[in-house]
Scaffold this motif. Structure first.
Motif, short mmCIF file in Angstrom:
data_model
loop_
_atom_site.label_atom_id
_atom_site.label_comp_id
_atom_site.label_asym_id
_atom_site.label_seq_id
_atom_site.Cartn_x
_atom_site.Cartn_y
_atom_site.Cartn_z
N ARG A 27 -22.95 -75.58 30.65
CA ARG A 27 -22.33 -75.39 29.35
C ARG A 27 -22.37 -73.93 28.93
O ARG A 27 -23.31 -73.20 29.25
CB ARG A 27 -23.02 -76.22 28.27
N SER A 28 -21.34 -73.53 28.15
CA SER A 28 -21.30 -72.15 27.65
C SER A 28 -22.51 -71.89 26.76
O SER A 28 -22.92 -72.74 25.99
CB SER A 28 -20.01 -71.93 26.84
N HIS A 72 -15.94 -81.48 25.31
CA HIS A 72 -16.03 -80.60 26.47
C HIS A 72 -16.93 -81.27 27.50
O HIS A 72 -18.00 -81.77 27.17
CB HIS A 72 -16.61 -79.24 26.08
N CYS A 94 -18.77 -80.85 31.40
CA CYS A 94 -19.09 -79.94 32.49
C CYS A 94 -20.30 -80.48 33.24
O CYS A 94 -20.90 -81.49 32.86
CB CYS A 94 -19.38 -78.53 31.97
N ARG A 106 -9.81 -69.79 25.16
CA ARG A 106 -10.99 -69.00 25.55
C ARG A 106 -10.84 -68.47 26.97
O ARG A 106 -11.17 -67.31 27.25
CB ARG A 106 -12.24 -69.86 25.45
N ALA A 107 -10.30 -69.31 27.85
CA ALA A 107 -10.17 -68.90 29.25
C ALA A 107 -9.18 -67.75 29.42
O ALA A 107 -9.44 -66.78 30.14
CB ALA A 107 -9.74 -70.10 30.11
N SER A 158 -5.34 -75.71 23.94
CA SER A 158 -6.66 -76.13 23.48
C SER A 158 -7.59 -74.93 23.32
O SER A 158 -7.29 -73.82 23.81
CB SER A 158 -7.28 -77.11 24.49
N GLN A 159 -8.73 -75.15 22.65
CA GLN A 159 -9.73 -74.08 22.54
C GLN A 159 -10.18 -73.63 23.92
O GLN A 159 -10.36 -72.43 24.18
CB GLN A 159 -10.93 -74.56 21.72
N ARG A 160 -10.37 -74.59 24.81
CA ARG A 160 -10.82 -74.27 26.17
C ARG A 160 -9.84 -73.34 26.86
O ARG A 160 -10.22 -72.34 27.50
CB ARG A 160 -11.00 -75.57 26.96
N THR A 161 -8.55 -73.65 26.74
CA THR A 161 -7.52 -72.82 27.37
C THR A 161 -7.47 -71.43 26.74
O THR A 161 -7.41 -70.42 27.44
CB THR A 161 -6.14 -73.50 27.23
#
Length: 582
Positions: A135-136, A128, A130, A155-156, A150-153
């Motif tokens: 960062r989260s 990840h 940024c 989560r979004a 992806s995990q990012r997608t």
């Protein structure tokens, strides 16, 4: 809640199709796509303090402009180096070509993820990225995914769904009931199961969702028990009936098989419809009691359906049923995905008209066009390969059918009750004469050459070998051994080696399996497509690559492909190092 997910921010047509593969089609599906795990914020470290396989974050400057390369299989690999005052490390991104345009030399970034060793150096793979400080924070969800998401997608899009439908779920429990049982409301639970405020909020959310699921599950079981008691087919039998069947089967049953057959007799003659889980190790002879149940139904003029997870296994059951039950004049039909349109139409007509006594098949049995005149028995083989909804869909094709579920995977009784409700449980705990236990050994990579030497010796004595790999193709961003790679390695050493995987046409798979069964190949390299339904008596050795990447049920099933003849058999679990898990 029943609206399509295409209206959620960040979900276009392509993402909607990908999510649909995981059964996520509505807003409710998305909100109830529960994380499988959680991860906490990565610790910030200096580059010199990075350690292999640790999850951490580094902050620094991109030292050179990102580069993009084409690699094997038409894939891409973008990369850049990030440096701080203590050193530099590479960040690599597979199949994310846009990363080259997002960043430039001299830009300050924070990179977080798991550090891997590639050769002599450490690198971040698909981390990840940024801006520093962006960062989260807190506890982050980790979701079950499908290829292309992806995990990012994930989560979004879940976060976008929560923002739009934050309080839109109707609570099935009134406030007084929640207060009495110490439960949070459903909208609080859904928000915090995805993005927990803290550990306490996560615990409260899990408790609420589990409580609701178990309560509704038990209510469904009670309803089902009522139906079973009201509408059961009652089928009588006796010693003479059993003797006729055993004479046709051709060999005497073990004590365990005979015990289960008597239990099935009692179930079918009772006031409630049978609901029985039949457990037994691979090769223990579960087929005999299952065929006996179908024989009893056919003798009473009633129909049976048997569902298997693969076409190979369904066809094997069909051929055996023709040999054993066909001699009584019963009409036995086969229905699979590869059946022609004319064959499917014929099976459906015969089942609906009562002309088919037994229908054996794959998921094709769930076809909405398949109807039965008087379906009395539903059998599901290798139950762990089917979902609850799939098993239930077949059972709904009858009023209140007798149900027999077969499993080679050991299931503790308490877990079986959770999975199958008030099912009676039968265990075949006795192997047929001549069957011996399979010797199982964990083999580290350093002993591979010795293992190959053992294979040479056993092949020269007439044995055949299965070799199973977790993936078909090699991937640069994973260390799993592919079936294509191990096939090439073995083919160079053993001439009579074949390759089998799920991307092959069904006729190619059938032909490869036939040649292996007939002894034209010594080694069959495959993926888990051979997990069930392959019966090759001369196959005495199973080699499982990256064994630590498989689940217990899969390992158990794969090992069961050998030891089906009278030869001493072995299962070798290959891994880089011996692990506690194995």
């Amino acid at each position: 809640m029943d609206a399509g997910i295409a209206g959620i921010k960040g979900i276009g047509q392509k993402k909607a199709e990908l999510l649909g593969k995981r059964g996520i089609k509505t807003v409710k599906d998305l909100l109830y796509h529960i994380p499988r795990d959680y991860e906490s914020e990565c610790a910030d470290v200096k580059i010199k303090d990075l350690r292999e396989n640790e999850k951490c974050a580094v902050t620094g400057e991109i030292l050179r402009a990102p580069v993009l390369r084409r690699i094997k299989g038409g894939r891409t690999m973008a990369s850049f180096h990030i440096g701080d005052e203590t050193g530099a490390v590479e960040a690599v991104f597979f199949n994310q070509p846009y990363m080259r345009g997002l960043y430039k030399a001299g830009q300050s970034v924070s990179v977080s993820g798991t550090v891997k060793r590639v050769g002599a150096r450490l690198q971040f793979t698909n981390p990840h990225v940024c801006a520093p400080g962006a960062r989260s924070q807190g506890i982050m969800p980790v979701y079950p995914l499908t290829a292309g998401i992806s995990q990012r997608t994930m989560r979004a899009v879940v976060k976008a769904a929560l923002e739009k439908h934050a309080d839109g779920i109707a609570d099935v429990f009134p406030a007084g009931f929640r207060e009495k049982h110490g439960l949070c409301d459903i909208n609080y639970a859904i928000k915090n199961i995805h993005f927990p405020r803290d550990e306490e909020a996560l615990r409260a959310s899990k408790r609420r969702l589990l409580f609701e699921e178990l309560l509704l599950f038990n209510a469904a079981l009670l309803s089902r028990e009522t139906d079973r008691a009201k509408n059961a087919f009652r089928i009588s039998s006796g010693e003479g009936t059993r003797r006729r069947f055993l004479d046709a089967f051709g060999h005497a049953p073990t004590g365990a098989q005979l015990r289960v057959m008597r239990e099935i007799e009692e179930d079918l003659a009772g006031e409630r419809a049978m609901s029985r889980l039949l457990q037994g190790d691979v090769g223990s002879g579960k087929t005999m009691p299952a065929f006996y149940a179908m024989f009893l139904c056919a003798s009473a003029g009633l129909q049976s359906a048997m569902m298997a997870p693969t076409e190979v296994l369904a066809r094997q059951h069909y051929e055996n049923a023709q040999k054993i039950l066909g001699r009584f004049g019963y009409n036995i039909e086969l229905l699979t995905g590869s059946s022609s349109a004319a064959q499917k139409r014929s099976v459906c007509e015969n089942a609906a008209g009562g002309l088919a006594d037994i229908v054996i098949g794959t998921h094709a049995l769930l076809n909405g066009g398949l109807r039965f005149a008087n379906l009395a028995l539903v059998i599901t083989d290798e139950q762990h390969r089917f979902g609850v909804n799939q098993r239930a869909a077949l059972e709904t094709k009858a009023r209140a059918p007798h149900v027999l579920i077969m499993s080679a995977t050991p299931i503790p009784r308490t877990l079986a009750l959770i999975l199958y409700g008030e099912a009676d449980i039968s265990v075949i705990d006795e192997m047929p004469p001549g069957r011996s236990a399979v010797g199982t050994f964990v083999v580290p990579e350093s002993k591979r050459a010795d293992m190959y030497g053992f294979l040479e010796k056993r092949i020269s004595e007439g044995d055949q070998v299965f070799v199973v790999a977790p993936v078909i193709e090699q991937s640069d961003d994973d260390d799993m051994i592919s079936s294509e790679r191990i096939y090439g390695e073995l083919r160079a050493r053993f001439d009579r080696t074949a390759l089998l995987h799920g991307r092959m046409r069904q006729d190619e798979k059938n032909e490869t399996l036939r040649k292996f069964r007939d002894g034209e190949y010594d080694i069959l390299v495959s993926t888990t497509v051979i997990e069930v339904g392959i019966d090759v008596p001369d196959a005495a050795i199973m080699v499982i690559e990256n064994a630590d990447r498989f689940g217990l049920a899969q390992l158990h099933q794969l090992r069961g492909r050998v030891g089906r003849g009278k030869k001493k058999s072995y299962c070798f679990l290959m891994c880089e190092n011996k692990t506690e898990r194995l």
